[in-house]
Scaffold this motif. Structure first.
Motif, PDB file in Angstrom:
ATOM      1  N   ALA A  49      18.714  -6.632  19.743  1.00  0.00           N
ATOM      2  CA  ALA A  49      19.923  -7.415  19.436  1.00  0.00           C
ATOM      3  C   ALA A  49      20.846  -6.690  18.463  1.00  0.00           C
ATOM      4  O   ALA A  49      21.951  -7.160  18.189  1.00  0.00           O
ATOM      5  CB  ALA A  49      19.528  -8.782  18.879  1.00  0.00           C
ATOM      6  N   GLY A  50      20.389  -5.573  17.904  1.00  0.00           N
ATOM      7  CA  GLY A  50      21.225  -4.818  16.982  1.00  0.00           C
ATOM      8  C   GLY A  50      20.943  -5.044  15.521  1.00  0.00           C
ATOM      9  O   GLY A  50      21.673  -4.537  14.657  1.00  0.00           O
ATOM     10  N   GLY A  51      19.874  -5.804  15.216  1.00  0.00           N
ATOM     11  CA  GLY A  51      19.508  -6.035  13.826  1.00  0.00           C
ATOM     12  C   GLY A  51      18.509  -4.997  13.337  1.00  0.00           C
ATOM     13  O   GLY A  51      18.007  -4.181  14.110  1.00  0.00           O
ATOM     14  N   THR A  52      18.213  -5.040  12.033  1.00  0.00           N
ATOM     15  CA  THR A  52      17.261  -4.125  11.421  1.00  0.00           C
ATOM     16  C   THR A  52      16.151  -4.927  10.748  1.00  0.00           C
ATOM     17  O   THR A  52      16.387  -5.562   9.714  1.00  0.00           O
ATOM     18  CB  THR A  52      17.940  -3.233  10.367  1.00  0.00           C
ATOM     19  OG1 THR A  52      19.010  -2.510  10.970  1.00  0.00           O
ATOM     20  CG2 THR A  52      16.948  -2.264   9.755  1.00  0.00           C
ATOM     21  N   PRO A  53      14.948  -4.946  11.316  1.00  0.00           N
ATOM     22  CA  PRO A  53      13.847  -5.680  10.672  1.00  0.00           C
ATOM     23  C   PRO A  53      13.571  -5.100   9.286  1.00  0.00           C
ATOM     24  O   PRO A  53      13.496  -3.878   9.124  1.00  0.00           O
ATOM     25  CB  PRO A  53      12.652  -5.436  11.611  1.00  0.00           C
ATOM     26  CG  PRO A  53      13.266  -5.013  12.912  1.00  0.00           C
ATOM     27  CD  PRO A  53      14.517  -4.284  12.562  1.00  0.00           C
ATOM     28  N   CYS A  54      13.451  -5.963   8.277  1.00  0.00           N
ATOM     29  CA  CYS A  54      13.241  -5.463   6.916  1.00  0.00           C
ATOM     30  C   CYS A  54      11.984  -6.009   6.268  1.00  0.00           C
ATOM     31  O   CYS A  54      11.542  -5.494   5.235  1.00  0.00           O
ATOM     32  CB  CYS A  54      14.447  -5.773   6.038  1.00  0.00           C
ATOM     33  SG  CYS A  54      14.688  -7.528   5.682  1.00  0.00           S
ATOM     34  N   GLY A  55      11.396  -7.057   6.826  1.00  0.00           N
ATOM     35  CA  GLY A  55      10.212  -7.623   6.195  1.00  0.00           C
ATOM     36  C   GLY A  55       9.697  -8.842   6.921  1.00  0.00           C
ATOM     37  O   GLY A  55      10.299  -9.319   7.893  1.00  0.00           O
ATOM     38  N   VAL A  56       8.562  -9.325   6.437  1.00  0.00           N
ATOM     39  CA  VAL A  56       7.924 -10.520   6.991  1.00  0.00           C
ATOM     40  C   VAL A  56       7.518 -11.419   5.832  1.00  0.00           C
ATOM     41  O   VAL A  56       6.927 -10.946   4.852  1.00  0.00           O
ATOM     42  CB  VAL A  56       6.670 -10.170   7.818  1.00  0.00           C
ATOM     43  CG1 VAL A  56       6.124 -11.417   8.507  1.00  0.00           C
ATOM     44  CG2 VAL A  56       6.963  -9.084   8.842  1.00  0.00           C
ATOM     45  N   ALA A  57       7.836 -12.699   5.931  1.00  0.00           N
ATOM     46  CA  ALA A  57       7.399 -13.679   4.940  1.00  0.00           C
ATOM     47  C   ALA A  57       6.342 -14.562   5.582  1.00  0.00           C
ATOM     48  O   ALA A  57       6.554 -15.101   6.673  1.00  0.00           O
ATOM     49  CB  ALA A  57       8.572 -14.534   4.473  1.00  0.00           C
ATOM     50  N   ILE A  58       5.188 -14.685   4.923  1.00  0.00           N
ATOM     51  CA  ILE A  58       4.097 -15.505   5.452  1.00  0.00           C
ATOM     52  C   ILE A  58       3.591 -16.449   4.364  1.00  0.00           C
ATOM     53  O   ILE A  58       3.843 -16.242   3.173  1.00  0.00           O
ATOM     54  CB  ILE A  58       2.932 -14.647   5.987  1.00  0.00           C
ATOM     55  CG1 ILE A  58       2.379 -13.733   4.889  1.00  0.00           C
ATOM     56  CG2 ILE A  58       3.366 -13.846   7.203  1.00  0.00           C
ATOM     57  CD1 ILE A  58       1.113 -12.979   5.286  1.00  0.00           C
ATOM     58  N   ALA A  59       2.863 -17.462   4.793  1.00  0.00           N
ATOM     59  CA  ALA A  59       2.307 -18.421   3.840  1.00  0.00           C
ATOM     60  C   ALA A  59       1.032 -17.895   3.197  1.00  0.00           C
ATOM     61  O   ALA A  59       0.865 -17.949   1.979  1.00  0.00           O
ATOM     62  CB  ALA A  59       2.038 -19.752   4.534  1.00  0.00           C
ATOM     63  N   LEU A  60       0.098 -17.372   4.017  1.00  0.00           N
ATOM     64  CA  LEU A  60      -1.210 -16.974   3.495  1.00  0.00           C
ATOM     65  C   LEU A  60      -1.636 -15.616   4.035  1.00  0.00           C
ATOM     66  O   LEU A  60      -1.621 -15.392   5.244  1.00  0.00           O
ATOM     67  CB  LEU A  60      -2.268 -18.014   3.871  1.00  0.00           C
ATOM     68  CG  LEU A  60      -3.685 -17.740   3.370  1.00  0.00           C
ATOM     69  CD1 LEU A  60      -3.743 -17.868   1.848  1.00  0.00           C
ATOM     70  CD2 LEU A  60      -4.694 -18.681   4.017  1.00  0.00           C
ATOM     71  N   ASP A  61      -2.009 -14.732   3.124  1.00  0.00           N
ATOM     72  CA  ASP A  61      -2.595 -13.442   3.479  1.00  0.00           C
ATOM     73  C   ASP A  61      -4.113 -13.584   3.348  1.00  0.00           C
ATOM     74  O   ASP A  61      -4.632 -13.728   2.240  1.00  0.00           O
ATOM     75  CB  ASP A  61      -2.065 -12.361   2.533  1.00  0.00           C
ATOM     76  CG  ASP A  61      -2.677 -10.983   2.798  1.00  0.00           C
ATOM     77  OD1 ASP A  61      -3.513 -10.860   3.718  1.00  0.00           O
ATOM     78  OD2 ASP A  61      -2.326 -10.044   2.069  1.00  0.00           O
ATOM     79  N   ARG A  62      -4.834 -13.517   4.476  1.00  0.00           N
ATOM     80  CA  ARG A  62      -6.284 -13.700   4.459  1.00  0.00           C
ATOM     81  C   ARG A  62      -7.021 -12.501   3.863  1.00  0.00           C
ATOM     82  O   ARG A  62      -8.209 -12.606   3.566  1.00  0.00           O
ATOM     83  CB  ARG A  62      -6.805 -13.971   5.873  1.00  0.00           C
ATOM     84  CG  ARG A  62      -6.453 -15.354   6.410  1.00  0.00           C
ATOM     85  CD  ARG A  62      -7.046 -15.552   7.810  1.00  0.00           C
ATOM     86  NE  ARG A  62      -8.490 -15.480   7.801  1.00  0.00           N
ATOM     87  CZ  ARG A  62      -9.311 -16.539   7.802  1.00  0.00           C
ATOM     88  NH1 ARG A  62      -8.804 -17.761   7.788  1.00  0.00           N
ATOM     89  NH2 ARG A  62     -10.616 -16.383   7.812  1.00  0.00           N
ATOM     90  N   GLN A  63      -6.351 -11.384   3.691  1.00  0.00           N
ATOM     91  CA  GLN A  63      -6.931 -10.195   3.044  1.00  0.00           C
ATOM     92  C   GLN A  63      -8.271  -9.785   3.662  1.00  0.00           C
ATOM     93  O   GLN A  63      -9.213  -9.462   2.945  1.00  0.00           O
ATOM     94  CB  GLN A  63      -7.111 -10.444   1.540  1.00  0.00           C
ATOM     95  CG  GLN A  63      -5.804 -10.618   0.776  1.00  0.00           C
ATOM     96  CD  GLN A  63      -6.029 -10.801  -0.700  1.00  0.00           C
ATOM     97  OE1 GLN A  63      -6.701 -11.741  -1.114  1.00  0.00           O
ATOM     98  NE2 GLN A  63      -5.472  -9.920  -1.509  1.00  0.00           N
ATOM     99  N   GLU A  64      -8.346  -9.796   4.976  1.00  0.00           N
ATOM    100  CA  GLU A  64      -9.580  -9.363   5.618  1.00  0.00           C
ATOM    101  C   GLU A  64      -9.309  -8.281   6.645  1.00  0.00           C
ATOM    102  O   GLU A  64      -8.191  -8.153   7.159  1.00  0.00           O
ATOM    103  CB  GLU A  64     -10.313 -10.535   6.261  1.00  0.00           C
ATOM    104  CG  GLU A  64      -9.581 -11.220   7.395  1.00  0.00           C
ATOM    105  CD  GLU A  64     -10.377 -12.406   7.940  1.00  0.00           C
ATOM    106  OE1 GLU A  64     -11.002 -12.253   9.001  1.00  0.00           O
ATOM    107  OE2 GLU A  64     -10.364 -13.481   7.301  1.00  0.00           O
ATOM    108  N   ARG A  65     -10.328  -7.496   6.942  1.00  0.00           N
ATOM    109  CA  ARG A  65     -10.175  -6.381   7.857  1.00  0.00           C
ATOM    110  C   ARG A  65      -9.815  -6.867   9.249  1.00  0.00           C
ATOM    111  O   ARG A  65     -10.372  -7.853   9.754  1.00  0.00           O
ATOM    112  CB  ARG A  65     -11.471  -5.561   7.914  1.00  0.00           C
ATOM    113  CG  ARG A  65     -11.751  -4.816   6.620  1.00  0.00           C
ATOM    114  CD  ARG A  65     -12.827  -3.754   6.811  1.00  0.00           C
ATOM    115  NE  ARG A  65     -14.097  -4.321   7.211  1.00  0.00           N
ATOM    116  CZ  ARG A  65     -14.993  -4.814   6.370  1.00  0.00           C
ATOM    117  NH1 ARG A  65     -14.730  -4.827   5.076  1.00  0.00           N
ATOM    118  NH2 ARG A  65     -16.134  -5.297   6.806  1.00  0.00           N
ATOM    119  N   ALA A  66      -8.875  -6.172   9.853  1.00  0.00           N
ATOM    120  CA  ALA A  66      -8.472  -6.470  11.225  1.00  0.00           C
ATOM    121  C   ALA A  66      -9.541  -5.936  12.188  1.00  0.00           C
ATOM    122  O   ALA A  66     -10.433  -5.170  11.798  1.00  0.00           O
ATOM    123  CB  ALA A  66      -7.119  -5.828  11.516  1.00  0.00           C
ATOM    124  N   THR A  67      -9.436  -6.320  13.446  1.00  0.00           N
ATOM    125  CA  THR A  67     -10.336  -5.810  14.473  1.00  0.00           C
ATOM    126  C   THR A  67      -9.518  -5.137  15.564  1.00  0.00           C
ATOM    127  O   THR A  67      -8.389  -5.532  15.851  1.00  0.00           O
ATOM    128  CB  THR A  67     -11.187  -6.933  15.093  1.00  0.00           C
ATOM    129  OG1 THR A  67     -10.324  -7.959  15.584  1.00  0.00           O
ATOM    130  CG2 THR A  67     -12.127  -7.535  14.064  1.00  0.00           C
TER     131      THR A  67
END
Length: 228
Positions: A150-168
């Motif tokens: 669309a012509g925008g520039t992604p700059c970040g993500v806002a989330i409620a909770l970071d589970r701080q665990e390893r991804a799979t």
């Protein structure tokens, strides 16, 4: 891996954790995660399901974003949960004197009326993605593709909770990083979270209610086993 013992105190995050517990959004027991892990807690943002709870949630997002200093021009809510979140956060930011436009996507393109996949304000400038959690980064990558197109520039993500665990990985093997770390290092986006698993442990470890405090040990054990 970090220690299971929390090392910081964040009043805003702890207030958010307590609110989530009171609202029934953050629950304790045994829950099977998408990765197949048996988690002692579950966060379901879909249960912020009335005006009062959604308004308070938006307040936490807005305060965290303002405090973060992250600069953005537009809020983007990925379907479906992100749509409500982006709209609610835009309202609260405006109330606090930070009026920002917002947009969101449809799951399927509309072939009548205004058409297209995107709804709302034109997607331009620095775009902040608003979602509840980052599980594998898939939703973030999809949002990035739409914003770029669309012509925008992604700059970040806002989330409620970071589970701080390893991804799979696709094969189910544990990776040395979390989904949030993947977004920050590989996708090169800032991630702003209202609270983290460490904040949850802070609340549980200092809870005066024995019914709440008893969950500290299993949550700490889960952090020790799967945490980053």
């Amino acid at each position: 891996m970090t220690s299971a013992a929390p090392t910081r105190a964040d009043p805003l995050a702890q207030d958010f954790v307590k609110f989530s517990v009171e609202a029934g959004v953050l629950r304790f027991g045994e829950f099977r995660t998408k990765a197949g892990r048996l988690s002692p807690y579950f966060f379901n943002a879909g249960l912020f399901d009335d005006g009062a709870k959604l308004g308070r949630l938006a307040g936490f997002y807005a305060r965290r974003l303002i405090d973060s200093g992250l600069q953005f021009d537009l809020l983007f809510g990925p379907a479906y949960k992100g749509i409500t979140l982006a709209a609610a956060v835009a309202i609260e930011l405006a109330r606090l004197g930070h009026n920002k436009p917002f947009a969101y996507n449809r799951k399927e393109a509309k072939d009548h009326g205004e058409g297209g996949m995107l709804v709302g304000a034109p997607v331009r400038g620095r775009v902040l993605i608003v979602d509840d959690v980052i599980s594998a980064g898939t939703s973030v990558r999809e949002s990035i593709a739409m914003i770029d197109a669309a012509g925008g520039t992604p700059c970040g993500v806002a989330i409620a909770l970071d589970r701080q665990e390893r991804a799979t990985g696709a094969d189910g093997a544990e990776l040395p990083h979390s989904a949030v770390q993947y977004v920050t290092s590989q996708l090169e986006l800032d991630v702003v979270s209202i609270a983290t698993l460490d904040d949850l442990l802070q609340v549980l470890s200092h809870a005066s209610d024995p019914a709440l405090a008893r969950h500290a040990a299993p949550v700490a054990a889960y952090r020790e086993r799967y945490g980053i």
